[in-house]
Design a protein around this motif. Structure first.
Motif, PDB file in Angstrom:
ATOM      1  N   ARG A   1       0.718  -1.376   0.135  1.00  0.00           N
ATOM      2  CA  ARG A   1       0.316  -0.016  -0.063  1.00  0.00           C
ATOM      3  C   ARG A   1       1.046   1.300   0.247  1.00  0.00           C
ATOM      4  O   ARG A   1       0.717   1.905  -0.335  1.00  0.00           O
ATOM      5  N   ALA A   2       2.082   1.002   0.216  1.00  0.00           N
ATOM      6  CA  ALA A   2       2.573   2.720   1.122  1.00  0.00           C
ATOM      7  C   ALA A   2       3.383   2.749  -0.742  1.00  0.00           C
ATOM      8  O   ALA A   2       4.252   3.318  -0.812  1.00  0.00           O
ATOM      9  N   LEU A   3       3.332   1.393  -1.721  1.00  0.00           N
ATOM     10  CA  LEU A   3       4.543   1.811  -2.680  1.00  0.00           C
ATOM     11  C   LEU A   3       3.156   2.202  -3.740  1.00  0.00           C
ATOM     12  O   LEU A   3       3.478   3.175  -4.707  1.00  0.00           O
ATOM     13  N   THR A   4       2.612   1.884  -3.955  1.00  0.00           N
ATOM     14  CA  THR A   4       1.140   2.091  -5.186  1.00  0.00           C
ATOM     15  C   THR A   4       0.122   3.238  -4.342  1.00  0.00           C
ATOM     16  O   THR A   4      -0.321   3.803  -5.168  1.00  0.00           O
ATOM     17  N   LYS A   5       0.304   3.643  -3.118  1.00  0.00           N
ATOM     18  CA  LYS A   5      -1.014   4.668  -2.713  1.00  0.00           C
ATOM     19  C   LYS A   5      -2.728   3.805  -3.025  1.00  0.00           C
ATOM     20  O   LYS A   5      -3.684   4.805  -2.668  1.00  0.00           O
ATOM     21  N   TYR A   6      -2.972   2.979  -4.293  1.00  0.00           N
ATOM     22  CA  TYR A   6      -4.327   3.030  -4.430  1.00  0.00           C
ATOM     23  C   TYR A   6      -3.682   1.617  -4.801  1.00  0.00           C
ATOM     24  O   TYR A   6      -3.473   0.984  -5.541  1.00  0.00           O
ATOM     25  N   PRO A   7      -5.632   0.403  -4.705  1.00  0.00           N
ATOM     26  CA  PRO A   7      -5.241  -0.560  -5.417  1.00  0.00           C
ATOM     27  C   PRO A   7      -5.381  -0.905  -6.888  1.00  0.00           C
ATOM     28  O   PRO A   7      -5.883  -0.321  -7.585  1.00  0.00           O
TER      29      PRO A   7
END
Length: 692
Positions: free
Chosen positions: A606-612
């Protein structure tokens, strides 16, 4: 063209997928067209005005069964000067209708040639990805006020009938209107596409359902309103949860599938577009998720699956006596046994899951009549677990396909070819015994012991099942435990060695109740630890495993249904905070998909993309993803039937605020549940066993 460029309308058994202009252009990789019972009845549906294709201004998804397209002729740069606009309003519900409105925005009359190109390749859904040479004969007939497209191969016959409410010139490639529209006036027509699914003897199996477009729209709207009105009412502080709940109910309404020949009976189809069919595992789990909300889904699912239970040994279909089917198709390739889905029995988990659903359905509804009606089928399913499921005779459920040409290799829910592996990425030989199968078998035996004692008047069977469940639990803990990681192996291989990948499957063990309390804490730590938990949900395979891939179908993605079962399992063992974390992550993720959880999404942190990130070919809507918010509500509120009463033991995360679920149906009539999020862990860590 990607799935984001597509627009769908759906009515359980039938659906239409087009581009954003409303046009249909069949391509090998994208399932555009009008489909019914695994056959494409329209492969081309092109609207032109004076020979020009149209461009989309906007698309209004009115309901799952109704869509409007707002269009203008010419390229996008001409939009500002458009003197003509077109509205295509389409509805599906037994038949497909399109109300076409052409508007003249000029101060003078105009004459237009409006053309609809139409064709059908009658492709089997299995041919869409892998085009095959058709072995039957296609035909096109222009009749009085009708274009008839057809395909016949021996007794297999399908037809598409196209008509219009305004005078048109029909030819073999479509129909043409030549119209004059007065200044600031309009012209309208209704286009109608009916389908014919012919049985042996020439009878249309679907005869009697052809109705007017107005009737279809009104009927579909009334059915949806009744469906929503009969479901429990949710009042809550979380707007995201409220949106998710309504979206789930609407999607489950859209996915109500009527098996061919089963008039008036509907059950959940697996998902749009590839799996609009009868599935064992998917329908069972979705029906289970929806029990506190829509218990009638379980009733039909149980009866239909019992009707089709395996009765013989058939290698081609992977059929065995007492086995619950995996998938049933009605297209050409199934009819002529070019693939085994007529029906196909290649899943090892559908059978114990069927028994679990039967017991849970009675707990909620008090419908002992169905339990008695299905006693013979339930006993056959229990026999399958011990006789045919236990390939090696050591007390576990194993699987190995009988159909070595086109049967499924993996016959658990992770049924892709690489879904089961060792931690270093190697694939184990067959047969395989995945861990969740043993948990399902354990739960099925305990639940059927209750049914045997209370409904089948067979206390000896009840005692035997309880003894076998206890023995299974004891050897399971010995054989599946990975001591150097303190978790349960994904599977056993044929030599009895652990297939030691760290996976989400062990969350299903908590749901089944097979885990000892002294090991449950370690399992919970793994499930919400950084290797498995992405922040958006539990991954199917832990980061760092040999086959981990955040966009691999079963090797690193996040599956909402999987998370709903894991959350329920965590709550069962008293890990309310951990269950709440998963529930929050799922509801958060749904906001990025307009309130609708897809089949799967990527397992990036989650910290990488900020969205699924959505999985590229995920079904949406998909039944057990639609059921996930319902199952999560069930878990958060701690709903549990106890005799003639509904027990509510809520445990909500503080930030979720207030939840009221009103008019929950069950054997008690209707009941209400109230909860408010609180800080800390509401539950102590205790094993909440089902009463037997």
């Amino acid at each position: 063209m990607t799935t984001d460029d597509l627009v769908s309308i759906i009515d359980g058994s039938s659906f239409v997928v087009s581009d954003r202009r409303g046009d249909i252009d069949a391509t090998p990789s994208v399932p555009t067209g009008m489909f019914l019972y695994d056959t494409r009845f329209l492969s081309k549906w092109h609207l032109t005005v004076n020979g020009e294709r149209l461009n989309s201004l906007s698309v209004d998804d009115v309901q799952y069964f109704e869509t409007r397209f707002f269009l203008v002729p010419g390229e996008p740069t001409h939009y500002v000067d458009a003197k003509v606009s077109i509205i295509r309003q389409r509805t599906i519900g037994g038949s497909f209708s399109e109300h076409l409105t052409v508007l003249n925005h000029k101060n003078e009359p105009i004459e237009l040639t409006i053309r609809m190109e139409a064709a059908s390749d009658f492709a089997d859904l299995f041919e869409i990805k892998d085009i095959q040479h058709k072995k039957g004969q296609s035909y096109v007939r222009v009749e009085n006020g009708l274009l008839r497209l057809g395909y016949q191969r021996e007794s297999f016959r399908r037809e598409t009938l196209i008509s219009a409410s305004e005078p048109a010139q029909f030819d073999e490639d479509g129909l043409t209107f030549r119209v004059r529209i007065e200044p600031h006036g309009s012209w309208e027509t209704d286009l109608r596409v009916d389908t014919r699914v012919e049985a042996v003897g020439g009878r249309d199996i679907r005869e009697g359902i052809h109705q007017s477009p107005a009737w279809i729209k009104t009927s579909m709207q009334e059915k949806l309103e009744d469906w929503l009105a009969n479901a429990p009412t949710l009042n809550c502080d979380s707007e995201a949860l409220a949106t998710c709940y309504r979206r789930s109910l609407v999607d489950l309404a859209a996915l109500r599938y009527q098996p061919l020949g089963a008039t008036g009976q509907t059950m959940p189809a697996a998902g749009l577009p590839w799996f609009m069919a009868l599935f064992g595992r998917d329908s069972i789990i979705t029906s289970f998720q929806a029990l506190p909300f829509i218990p009638e889904l379980a009733h039909t699912t149980l009866r239909v699956l019992a009707l089709l239970i395996g009765t013989r040994l058939d290698d081609f279909r992977d059929e065995e006596p007492g086995k619950i089917l995996h998938e049933m198709r009605n297209g050409e390739s199934a009819a002529f046994e070019e693939q085994p889905h007529s029906p196909y029995y290649g899943s090892a988990d559908s059978t114990p899951l069927f028994l679990i659903l039967l017991d849970e359905y009675e707990r909620w509804t008090g419908d002992g009549g169905l339990v008695r009606e299905l006693e013979t089928d339930a006993r056959a399913a229990l026999h399958w677990i011990d006789e045919y499921g236990d390939i090696l005779g050591n007390g576990y459920i194993w699987y190995e396909r009988r159909n070595t040409r086109n049967g499924l290799e993996n016959q658990c829910w992770k049924d892709s070819w690489d879904g089961v592996s060792y931690r270093d990425g190697r694939l184990p030989p067959f047969p395989r015994a995945t861990c969740e199968l043993q948990g399902y078998a354990y739960a099925a035996k305990l639940r059927c012991a209750r049914l045997a004692r209370r409904f089948w008047n067979d206390p000896a069977l009840a005692q035997r099942l309880e003894r076998e469940a206890a023995e299974l639990k004891e050897r399971f803990h010995r054989d599946f435990w990975v001591a150097d990681g303190e978790y349960y192996a994904l599977a056993l291989d044929i030599e009895g060695r652990p297939v030691d990948a760290l996976s989400s499957n062990m969350g299903h063990l908590l749901w089944s109740g097979i885990v000892d309390q002294d090991r449950a804490g370690k399992i919970a730590e793994h499930l919400i630890g950084p290797r498995l938990f992405s922040g958006w949900g539990v991954r199917t395979l832990a980061e760092g495993e040999g086959r981990f891939n955040p966009v691999g179908y079963h090797v690193g993605t996040v599956w909402p249904f999987d998370n709903s079962i894991i959350a329920a399992g965590l709550r069962r063992y008293g890990f309310a905070e951990e269950a709440g974390l998963i529930a929050e992550s799922m509801i958060d993720a749904a906001q990025f998909f307009h309130g609708r959880l897809p089949e799967a999404f990527a397992g990036y942190d989650r910290a990488l993309t900020k969205y699924p990130v959505q999985y590229p070919t995920a079904c949406s809507p998909q039944a057990w993803s639609a059921g996930t918010p319902l199952a999560l509500l069930w878990t958060l509120l701690g709903l549990q039937p106890c005799g003639e009463h509904l027990v509510v033991i809520p445990a909500l995360p503080e930030q979720m605020g207030r939840i009221e679920l009103l008019n929950i149906p069950g054997r008690w009539g209707h009941a209400d549940a109230f909860a408010r999020g609180q800080a800390g862990k509401p539950d102590t860590h205790r094993h909440q066993s089902y009463p037997v």
